[in-house]
Structures are given as C-alpha cells and as structure tokens.
Design an enzyme around this catalytic site. Structure first.
Site, PDB file in Angstrom:
ATOM      1  N   ASP A   1      14.986   7.495  -7.408  1.00  0.00           N
ATOM      2  CA  ASP A   1      15.606   6.253  -7.846  1.00  0.00           C
ATOM      3  C   ASP A   1      14.460   5.278  -8.149  1.00  0.00           C
ATOM      4  OD1 ASP A   1      17.649   4.137  -8.085  1.00  0.00           O
ATOM      5  OD2 ASP A   1      16.807   3.444  -6.187  1.00  0.00           O
TER       6      ASP A   1
ATOM      7  N   ASP B   1      14.682   1.097  -8.483  1.00  0.00           N
ATOM      8  CA  ASP B   1      14.727  -0.171  -7.752  1.00  0.00           C
ATOM      9  C   ASP B   1      14.962   0.067  -6.262  1.00  0.00           C
ATOM     10  OD1 ASP B   1      14.520  -2.210  -9.901  1.00  0.00           O
ATOM     11  OD2 ASP B   1      16.332  -1.234 -10.623  1.00  0.00           O
TER      12      ASP B   1
ATOM     13  N   THR C   1      17.594   6.166 -12.708  1.00  0.00           N
ATOM     14  CA  THR C   1      17.884   4.771 -12.395  1.00  0.00           C
ATOM     15  C   THR C   1      19.183   4.302 -13.030  1.00  0.00           C
ATOM     16  OG1 THR C   1      17.072   2.485 -12.634  1.00  0.00           O
ATOM     17  CG2 THR C   1      16.424   4.052 -14.345  1.00  0.00           C
ATOM     18  N   SER C   2      19.815   3.338 -12.394  1.00  0.00           N
ATOM     19  CA  SER C   2      21.019   2.715 -12.953  1.00  0.00           C
ATOM     20  C   SER C   2      20.674   1.621 -13.955  1.00  0.00           C
ATOM     21  CB  SER C   2      21.872   2.128 -11.822  1.00  0.00           C
ATOM     22  OG  SER C   2      22.329   3.145 -10.958  1.00  0.00           O
TER      23      SER C   2
ATOM     24  N   LYS D   1      25.955   6.032 -10.741  1.00  0.00           N
ATOM     25  CA  LYS D   1      26.012   6.306  -9.305  1.00  0.00           C
ATOM     26  C   LYS D   1      27.163   5.497  -8.687  1.00  0.00           C
ATOM     27  CE  LYS D   1      20.963   6.702  -9.239  1.00  0.00           C
ATOM     28  NZ  LYS D   1      19.687   6.121  -8.731  1.00  0.00           N
TER      29      LYS D   1
ATOM     30  N   ASP E   1      17.352   4.698  -1.915  1.00  0.00           N
ATOM     31  CA  ASP E   1      17.428   3.610  -0.942  1.00  0.00           C
ATOM     32  C   ASP E   1      18.827   3.038  -0.801  1.00  0.00           C
ATOM     33  OD1 ASP E   1      17.246   0.443  -2.286  1.00  0.00           O
ATOM     34  OD2 ASP E   1      17.203   2.207  -3.581  1.00  0.00           O
TER      35      ASP E   1
END
Length: 228
Positions: free
Chosen positions: A17, A19, A110-111, A142, A167
């Site tokens: 991931d 961030d 990543t989103s 996600k 995270d």
C-alpha cells in the site's frame, strides 16, 4: 525477533500500500478532506477516520449525500491533494528498503489516483515502481481484493506467493480477501492496532534477503518486530 510465519517464509513478490505504509500523508490528506467536509456540512471529527485507505469516490459515495456528484467531488479532492504535499515524507527506512528489492518483484497498490500517487511518492523520495495499481485500474476499491490480485498478475506471480504491507483496515481486508500474507505497518497509527498479522513499526529494523528468486523478510534486531 518475531517468530511470526512471515519471517520464515520465502515470497515471490512484495506488494505495498502507499499512504501510511511507505509514506505518510495524513496531515495533507486531512487538511483537504476537512475543507471538503465543512463545505458539505459533514461532521469532520467523525468523518476523518473513515477516509484512510479507500478511494475518494468510494468515501464520498458511502456518505450518500443528496445531490452530490461523487465523481466530480472525487476529482476535486484529488486535485487539491496534488497541490498540497506539505509534510509528505517516507515512513522511516522505506526508501532504502524498496531500493533493496529486485525491480520485478515488488509493486505498489494504492487507492489514490495515479497522478496523486506519483506526486506524493516524489515528495517522499520514493522511486516509481515498474508495477503500480492505482484507483483508475480497478472498478472496486479496497476492501475489494481486485487491486492486489491485479498487481500479482502484472508481476507474473500468484497472489498466495505475495507478502502485502498495509496499514489501514480496508487494505488489510483487501489483502485477506485476496489470499495474501500480511505485515501491518504501525508507525502512522495514533492508537495501538490489534491484529493477528505480523506488525512492524517501520522499515529500519528489517532487511530483505533474495534467495533463489524469492524474497525473505529478515529482522536482525531482536524485539523490533511483533505479532499481536
């Protein structure tokens, strides 16, 4: 040293991931989302904890605000976040750890939209990977596992042979649903996280060993890693 199974397993690839996992952008993201929430009459204190790890369009859609164009609002959020990278920095040790990995054996999932991801990575000093799955690459973000499964396919490996670094709860759920092993990065958590997965505060206490085209996570410093 932790006796968690991930420290005794060889993987074909590592999936990260972005961030909160390889870089921290919490302050910047919360500044932008606070402005957005105030503009739409959303309770900021209750809303901010829900933004992490999810695509902006999913976060906005979930609120169900009448008359709100979620796609247009997500575009506004992305543009505002691209302009604000003040305080964006690597999670301790992340840059060196990523550079130690073979280029064809890791990816970022990543989103964030691609342009925002590249902007934040540049601000944190993190090199763009050969494979990066962003918000535009999936139709469901996600906690849907599509992003992690796609990254594994692009790397030419099975998702079950991957170790995911995450995270946020929605990301952990996505990795679980995908069928990957997980390490939870905890340095950006304000509160202790309770998880059955292995945890790392950051990357300063770990290194990677490349063994027969496989990757093994190694923690030479006793007590720096834990499974909770």
């Amino acid at each position: 040293m932790s006796d968690h199974a991930v420290f005794n397993t060889t993987y074909r690839a590592f999936l990260f991931d972005m961030d909160g996992t390889v870089l921290t952008s919490i302050a910047a993201a919360e500044r932008v989302w606070t402005t957005w929430a105030v503009r739409h009459g959303v309770d900021v204190e209750r809303f901010l904890p829900t933004i992490h790890g999810a695509r902006a369009i999913d976060t906005i859609t979930r609120l169900g605000l009448p008359g709100v164009d979620a796609e247009a609002e997500a575009k506004w959020v992305a543009e505002a976040e691209i302009e604000d990278v003040d305080g964006v920095a690597e999670v301790a040790g992340a840059t060196g750890f990523l550079k130690s990995l073979p280029a064809h054996q890791w990816a970022i999932v990543t989103s964030a939209p691609r342009e925002l991801a590249l902007r934040r990575m540049a601000a944190a000093g993190i090199t763009e990977p050969g494979v990066m799955v962003t918000a535009e690459d999936v139709t469901a973000g996600k906690p849907d596992p599509a992003g992690y499964r796609l990254a594994a396919r692009r790397l030419g490996v099975e998702i079950g042979d991957c170790l995911v670094f995450e995270d946020a709860n929605v990301g952990i759920q996505a990795a679980e649903a995908a069928g990957a092993d997980i390490v939870v990065i905890t340095s950006t958590h304000e509160q202790p996280i309770q998880t059955r997965h292995a945890t790392l505060a950051n990357y300063e206490a770990v290194e990677v060993r490349v063994e027969n085209d496989g990757l093994r996570l190694h923690a030479p410093t006793v007590g720096q890693c834990a499974n909770q």
